[in-house]
Scaffold this active site. Sequence first.
Site, PDB file in Angstrom:
ATOM      1  N   VAL A  82       0.910  -1.243   0.031  1.00 12.87           N
ATOM      2  CA  VAL A  82      -0.149  -0.240  -0.108  1.00 12.87           C
ATOM      3  C   VAL A  82       0.968   1.215   0.206  1.00 12.87           C
ATOM      4  O   VAL A  82       1.911   1.566   0.727  1.00 12.87           O
ATOM      5  CB  VAL A  82      -0.973  -0.111   1.237  1.00 12.87           C
ATOM      6  N   LYS A  83       0.668   2.217  -0.876  1.00 19.05           N
ATOM      7  CA  LYS A  83       1.269   3.304  -1.060  1.00 19.05           C
ATOM      8  C   LYS A  83       0.632   4.554  -0.361  1.00 19.05           C
ATOM      9  O   LYS A  83      -0.436   4.643  -0.738  1.00 19.05           O
ATOM     10  CB  LYS A  83       1.494   3.789  -2.483  1.00 19.05           C
TER      11      LYS A  83
END
Length: 219
Positions: A82-83
Amino acid sequence: MKFFVDTADTEEIRELSDTGLLDGVTTNPSLIAKSGRDFFEVIKEICSLTDGPVSAEVAATDYETMLEEGKRLAGLAENVAVKVPLTMAGLKTCSQLSKAGTQVNVTLCFSAPQAILAAKAGAAFISPFVGRLDDIGQVGMDLIGDIVQIYENYPKMETEVLVASIRNPTHIVDAALMGADVCTIPPSVLKQLVSHPLTDKGLAAFLADWEKTGQKILD
């Protein structure tokens, strides 16, 4: 050094994956938008094309929504990273997702203090943007050297330095010399790495000499 490709073009990813050079993929909302496809469909397909981490970015800016988006993205595939942006809400989200066992890529890093905070929040990756620093008259690679040195001073910081906003092969060589862990590279720049005029000249000479022999390796 690991090579991630910075694209949402699944055909390009498939081509590069076949070379054995690809260790992961990074995407962002801009790249997904260029594909013209459904966001979740693209992420799932990319995750099926590589065993490495695939960075999928949240769109929210507040902590509560960002965390829920992160959980949904993490559920798309086991190799989703997840960014999140390097904001207070992003760092808080990073901390919670990391504690839950999700890899987090903290993006839009432009300073060493920001990189320290990301590592303390449990980020799997920190993404300093070297090209964008170059654009405003700073030397982006200086930041990479600083972050690598800081992380080396504290072995308990397991965050990997992921060099982003790469514009040319020199950025990659400099990153390797500095000991960065990962470069995320546009496909066009990755393909430039293989090219050299002396390679082309040498190959042409070898083929010409081989042709003169009149022989074949395969019948």
